[in-house]
Design an enzyme around this catalytic site. Structure first.
Site, mmCIF file in Angstrom:
data_model
loop_
_atom_site.group_PDB
_atom_site.id
_atom_site.type_symbol
_atom_site.label_atom_id
_atom_site.label_comp_id
_atom_site.label_asym_id
_atom_site.label_seq_id
_atom_site.Cartn_x
_atom_site.Cartn_y
_atom_site.Cartn_z
ATOM 1 N N GLY A 1 0.779 -1.231 0.000
ATOM 2 C CA GLY A 1 0.000 0.000 0.000
ATOM 3 C C GLY A 1 0.813 1.285 0.000
ATOM 4 C CG ASP B 1 -7.623 -0.024 10.986
ATOM 5 O OD1 ASP B 1 -8.378 0.807 11.469
ATOM 6 O OD2 ASP B 1 -8.021 -1.116 10.545
ATOM 7 C CB VAL C 1 -9.801 5.156 2.605
ATOM 8 C CG1 VAL C 1 -10.731 6.111 3.315
ATOM 9 C CG2 VAL C 1 -8.627 4.778 3.498
ATOM 10 C CG ASP D 1 -5.570 -3.814 -1.384
ATOM 11 O OD1 ASP D 1 -5.138 -3.402 -0.290
ATOM 12 O OD2 ASP D 1 -5.856 -4.999 -1.597
ATOM 13 N NE ARG E 1 -2.347 -3.241 -4.023
ATOM 14 C CZ ARG E 1 -2.291 -3.373 -2.693
ATOM 15 N NH1 ARG E 1 -2.143 -2.316 -1.956
ATOM 16 N NH2 ARG E 1 -2.392 -4.562 -2.126
HETATM 17 P P1 IMP Z 1 -3.566 -2.242 11.592
HETATM 18 O O1 IMP Z 1 -2.611 -3.329 11.940
HETATM 19 O O2 IMP Z 1 -4.977 -2.570 12.029
HETATM 20 O O3 IMP Z 1 -3.144 -0.883 12.033
HETATM 21 O O4 IMP Z 1 -3.719 -2.266 10.034
HETATM 22 C C1 IMP Z 1 -2.913 -1.604 9.139
HETATM 23 C C2 IMP Z 1 -3.060 -2.219 7.784
HETATM 24 O O5 IMP Z 1 -4.439 -2.560 7.530
HETATM 25 C C3 IMP Z 1 -2.682 -1.269 6.683
HETATM 26 O O6 IMP Z 1 -1.311 -1.371 6.374
HETATM 27 C C4 IMP Z 1 -3.582 -1.710 5.542
HETATM 28 O O7 IMP Z 1 -2.976 -2.763 4.836
HETATM 29 C C5 IMP Z 1 -4.823 -2.237 6.217
HETATM 30 N N1 IMP Z 1 -5.917 -1.253 6.293
HETATM 31 C C6 IMP Z 1 -6.471 -0.729 7.403
HETATM 32 N N2 IMP Z 1 -7.452 0.145 7.109
HETATM 33 C C7 IMP Z 1 -7.525 0.172 5.764
HETATM 34 C C8 IMP Z 1 -8.353 0.908 4.842
HETATM 35 O O8 IMP Z 1 -9.227 1.734 5.185
HETATM 36 N N3 IMP Z 1 -8.130 0.680 3.521
HETATM 37 C C9 IMP Z 1 -7.186 -0.198 3.073
HETATM 38 N N4 IMP Z 1 -6.398 -0.883 3.891
HETATM 39 C C10 IMP Z 1 -6.548 -0.710 5.238
#
Ligand code: IMP
Length: 307
Positions: free
Chosen positions: A171, A230, A280, A286, A292
């Site tokens: 991403g 996230d 998003v 993606d 993407r």
């Molecule tokens: P975390 O470990 O929950 O912080 O997730 C981070 C990863 O989740 C990012 O690197 C993305 O690959 C994916 N991700 C989280 N939210 C989104 C979103 O809204 N759109 C796309 N990918 C997301």
């Protein structure tokens, strides 16, 4: 004769210092405005009139282009297919260009909207993917402006040092290249590719490394570059992994921060945008590997990603 001055258009009443919601003269103008709004491209409807002919001091003919797009410094005149009207407009446009050589103006047929909007990724969407998008959250222009500011700040903070950018694939691809383009300190790059473990179809909170760093990082000034934070689980894992390899320093730069969803606290040194709790896509992000390539970031409709 010196270049004459355009005058503010008087065709539409002004309210509160700004144009009131314009009453579009033609449905094609309304459609064009709607497309521009969707892509968050700023526009002004008929802001100026350009005097073209005079009798003594009195202006006898003016030309008022339909739209002005400040980001492109471009006036746009839409046209119908009627040949008689096009000929008249072309004559006016020719005169306008002669009298106002610095003004950038284009005559657009309906079919030309798309080629102008290509710049904004219009054709990267099929009717189905377009249908899945709720709205554009951040235009490419807004993203680029923020990245330039961020890069200036990072360049100041790392002055006199070489920074190793570590990107988390996939991403981060767009963000990392755009960011490093604007960095004025020496930079080297490396990438990791990780995947999230799922348990019973949902994220378990742990991750697995599919591609490790190519180079040792001990004693290096690392800047971890992420697309979106996230829950924070991914970042916490990676930070632990990198920290154990003893870099000289370790900071985090993320394009997007979905702070409302955070489950574990993680330190973020540079954040381009804090965004609401919505899914998003675009600008590298993606959904099932799609979207993407969109140059902007948009919010997907919940029904597009819920099973
Ligand atoms: P975390 O470990 O929950 O912080 O997730 C981070 C990863 O989740 C990012 O690197 C993305 O690959 C994916 N991700 C989280 N939210 C989104 C979103 O809204 N759109 C796309 N990918 C997301």
């Amino acid at each position: 004769m010196s270049t004459p001055e355009p005058v503010p258009s008087t065709r539409y009443p002004k309210r509160g210092g700004r144009h009131s919601h314009p009453r579009f003269v033609h449905p094609s103008e309304e459609e064009f405005a709607r497309i521009l709004d969707f892509y968050r491209i700023k526009w002004v409807y008929e802001p100026k009139s350009f005097p073209l002919r005079w009798e003594g001091d009195r202006v006898t003919e003016m030309f008022t282009p339909d739209f002005y797009l400040p980001a492109l410094d471009l006036y746009v005149e839409l046209t119908t297919m009627k040949q008689s009207l096009v000929t008249r407009k072309n004559r006016k446009l020719r005169e306008l260009r002669e009298l106002y050589p610095d003004v950038n103006i284009r005559l657009l047929y309906r079919k030309d909207y798309q080629s102008l909007l290509d710049k904004y990724g219009y054709r990267a969407l099929t009717p189905t993917t377009l249908e899945s998008i709720d709205h554009v959250l951040l235009s490419n222009e807004e993203i680029q402006r923020k990245i330039e500011d961020l890069a200036a700040q990072i360049s100041r903070d790392y002055e006199g040092k070489t920074v190793r950018l570590v990107g988390i694939l996939k991403g981060v691809a767009f963000f990392m290249t755009d960011l490093m383009r604007h960095l004025t300190v020496p930079v080297s790059t490396d990438y990791m590719f990780i995947t999230k473990y799922t348990r019973n179809g949902s994220y378990s909170g742990s991750v697995r490394i599919l591609k490790d760093l190519d180079q040792p990082i001990e004693g290096e000034h690392l800047l971890l570059v992420e697309d979106i934070v996230d829950t924070g689980f991914t970042l916490r894992y990676i930070l632990g992994y990198l920290q154990a390899r003893k870099p000289a320093s370790l900071r985090v730069c993320t394009l997007l921060d979905k702070r409302a969803r955070r489950l574990v606290e993680v330190p973020l040194d540079y954040v381009a945008f804090e965004i609401p709790d919505e899914f998003v896509v675009g600008y590298g992000l993606d959904h099932r590997e799609l979207y993407r390539n969109l140059p902007y970031i948009c919010v997907l409709k919940p029904e597009a990603y819920r099973e």
